[in-house]
Design a protein around this motif. Structure first.
Motif, short mmCIF file in Angstrom:
data_model
loop_
_atom_site.label_atom_id
_atom_site.label_comp_id
_atom_site.label_asym_id
_atom_site.label_seq_id
_atom_site.Cartn_x
_atom_site.Cartn_y
_atom_site.Cartn_z
N ASP A 377 0.83 -1.21 0.00
CA ASP A 377 0.00 0.00 0.00
C ASP A 377 0.86 1.26 0.00
O ASP A 377 0.52 2.26 0.62
CB ASP A 377 -0.93 0.01 1.21
CG ASP A 377 -0.17 -0.08 2.53
OD1 ASP A 377 1.04 -0.39 2.50
OD2 ASP A 377 -0.79 0.16 3.59
N SER A 378 1.97 1.22 -0.71
CA SER A 378 2.91 2.35 -0.73
C SER A 378 2.24 3.61 -1.25
O SER A 378 1.52 3.60 -2.24
CB SER A 378 4.11 2.01 -1.62
OG SER A 378 4.92 3.14 -1.80
N ASP A 379 2.46 4.71 -0.54
CA ASP A 379 1.92 6.00 -0.98
C ASP A 379 3.02 6.98 -1.34
O ASP A 379 2.78 8.19 -1.45
CB ASP A 379 1.02 6.61 0.11
CG ASP A 379 1.78 6.86 1.42
OD1 ASP A 379 2.96 6.46 1.51
OD2 ASP A 379 1.18 7.46 2.34
N VAL A 380 4.26 6.48 -1.53
CA VAL A 380 5.35 7.36 -1.90
C VAL A 380 5.11 7.90 -3.31
O VAL A 380 4.57 7.21 -4.18
CB VAL A 380 6.71 6.62 -1.82
CG1 VAL A 380 6.78 5.50 -2.84
CG2 VAL A 380 7.87 7.58 -2.01
N LYS A 381 5.48 9.16 -3.54
CA LYS A 381 5.17 9.83 -4.80
C LYS A 381 6.43 10.14 -5.59
O LYS A 381 7.46 10.50 -5.02
CB LYS A 381 4.42 11.14 -4.52
CG LYS A 381 3.07 10.93 -3.82
CD LYS A 381 2.39 12.25 -3.54
CE LYS A 381 1.04 12.03 -2.86
NZ LYS A 381 0.36 13.31 -2.55
#
Length: 392
Positions: A377-381
Motif C-alpha cells: 500500500d505504498s503511498d510514496v510519490k
C-alpha cells in the motif's frame, strides 16, 4: 507513465557525442576536494580566507503542492596561523531559520604526509558526507541512502590524523569521535529513544550541541587513487551510542554500531560514474526497542550506481551532464526480537536529469525521481526537482 519512460530513455541514451576533458576540481576523482580541503590546501596571500556554498530548490511531488526552499547556505571561514597550523569552520543556515556549526577544527601539519586534527569534523563515511557541496554531485537532492543510512551531514567532535602517501597513492583518515545519542530519561521512569526504523541513526546525531559521551567511537577512511581517473574508498565506523550518565547502564539504553562503506568514483574524458555501498550492523536493538518503544532495525543497508555524460564540447568552460542514478536502500534490512520488518523502509529511487555547470562554481539542476518502496500500500510519490547551487 509512458511519458516518464520516454523521458528517462532520452536523458540516458539520447545525447552521446565526442569526448572532452573534465573539470579537475569537481569531477576528476584524484583532485576533487571539498570546502574544508580547499581552505587547507589553498596558497592564499592573506591569512584569512572566506567562502560559501548554497542550494535553492524546488520540489514538486506528483499530485501535491510543490515546495520552494533555500535548503542551506553555508559560510566558510579559515585562518592560517603559520605554515603548520590552520583553523577551518563552516556555519550553516538551513531553511533560512535554523543555524548550525557544521565544522570547526584545528589542523596541525606535523609532516608532509600527516596532520593532526581536533574539533567538530565530518565523519568520513562514503562520498556525499565529505563531498556535499552542490557543484560536486549530480541530482538536485543528495542520494536518499545518504540521508537515511549514513546520515549526511554527519559531523561530531573528535581528534585524529589525516594525510596521504603519494608514493603508494593512498590517503587516510582516522578519528576518535563521540557517538550518536540513543536515549534520555523521559521523566516517567522510562527511556525516550532518538533512533528509529525509517530514519535509522539520523535522529541521534549530536552535532556538537552539548554532546554527551560515555564511550568513544572510531572512524577510519582510506582512499586509493593510483589508477588514472579512478578513486576507491573504504570507510569504517565502530562503537556504541551514547546515553546520559544516569541511564547508560540500563538495559536497552545503548546499541552497538559496526558500519562499513565502499565507494568508487571514475572519470574518463566526458564520462563520469560513481557508486557506493553502505552496511550498518546494529547490536542490542531488541533491548533498545523494548525500552524505548521504537522500531530500530538491526541492519541498515543500501547501494547506488550512477553514470553521467557531458554533452558539450571540450573547448567549452560550461558543462552539461545527463545522468541517471539507481539506488536501493533498506533501514529494515534485518530486524531482531520479533520486530516485524516494515516493507515501506525498503526503498528504491531512480533519478535522471541534467546538471548544467554554467560557470565554475555555479550549477543549475533539473531531474525527475521515480520513487517506490516494497510495501503493498505504498503511498510514496514520484517527484520533479529543480535547483540552483553555488560554491566559491
Amino acid at each position: 507513465m509512458k511519458h516518464k519512460i520516454v523521458f528517462l530513455v532520452l536523458l540516458t541514451f539520447g545525447f552521446v557525442t565526442a569526448q572532452t576533458k573534465t573539470d579537475s576540481i569537481t569531477l576528476v576523482p584524484q583532485t576533487q576536494i571539498n570546502a574544508a580541503q580547499r581552505l587547507l590546501s589553498g596558497n592564499y596571500a592573506s591569512a584569512v580566507t572566506v567562502g560559501a556554498y548554497a542550494e535553492m530548490l524546488y520540489n514538486q511531488p506528483e499530485g501535491d503542492n510543490g515546495e520552494l526552499d533555500i535548503q542551506r547556505m553555508v559560510l566558510l571561514f579559515g585562518y592560517r596561523f603559520n605554515d603548520k597550523t590552520q583553523f577551518v569552520t563552516e556555519v550553516e543556515l538551513e531553511h533560512v531559520n535554523e543555524v548550525y556549526v557544521e565544522q570547526a577544527f584545528v589542523n596541525y601539519a606535523i609532516g608532509s604526509n600527516v596532520s593532526l586534527r581536533g574539533g567538530l569534523m565530518l565523519v568520513p563515511m562514503g562520498i556525499i558526507n565529505e563531498f556535499h557541496e552542490p557543484t560536486t554531485f549530480n541530482g538536485t537532492e543528495r542520494p536518499g541512502m545518504d540521508n537515511a543510512i549514513v546520515p549526511t551531514t554527519w559531523r561530531e567532535i573528535g581528534v585524529g590524523v589525516a594525510g596521504r602517501f603519494n608514493d603508494i597513492s593512498l590517503g587516510y583518515q582516522a578519528y576518535v569521535f563521540n557517538g550518536f545519542k540513543s536515549t534520555e530519561a523521559n521523566g516517567e521512569g522510562g527511556l525516550s529513544g532518538f533512533l528509529g526504523g525509517s530514519s535509522g541513526l539520523r535522529g541521534g546525531r549530536q552535532k556538537a550541541i552539548q554532546s554527551t559521551i560515555d564511550s568513544p567511537t572510531l572512524s577510519t577512511k582510506f582512499d586509493y587513487y593510483g589508477i588514472p581517473g579512478l578513486r576507491l574508498g573504504l570507510s569504517t565506523y565502530f562503537g556504541k551510542t551514547q546515553a546520559e550518565d544516569d541511564i547508560e547502564n540500563i538495559d536497552g539504553a545503548n546499541i552497538g554500531i559496526a558500519m562499513l562503506g565502499l565507494d568508487a568514483r571514475y572519470a574518463y574524458n566526458r564520462f563520469t560514474a560513481r557508486g557506493q555501498f553502505i552496511n550498518a550492523a546494529l547490536s542490542d536493538t531488541e533491548a533498545y526497542n523494548s525500552a524505548t518503544g521504537r522500531d530500530l532495525g538491526s541492519a541498515l543497508r543500501g547501494f547506488y550506481v550512477e553514470g553521467a555524460y557531458n554533452l558539450l564540447s571540450m573547448d567549452r568552460e560550461q558543462k552539461l551532464f545527463v545522468f541517471t542514478r539507481y539506488e536501493k536502500y533498506d533501514t529494515h534490512a534485518s530486524t531482531d526480537g520479533g520486530l516485524t520488518r516494515n516493507e515501506a523502509y525498503d526503498r528504491t529511487d531512480v533519478t535522471t536529469g541534467l546538471t548544467y555547470h554554467i560557470a565554475p562554481g555555479v550549477v543549475v539542476k533539473g531531474d525527475y525521481q521515480f520513487r517506490s518502496n516494497a510495501a503493498e500500500d505504498s503511498d510514496v510519490k514520484d517527484r520533479l526537482n529543480f535547483g540552483i547551487g553555488v560554491w566559491f
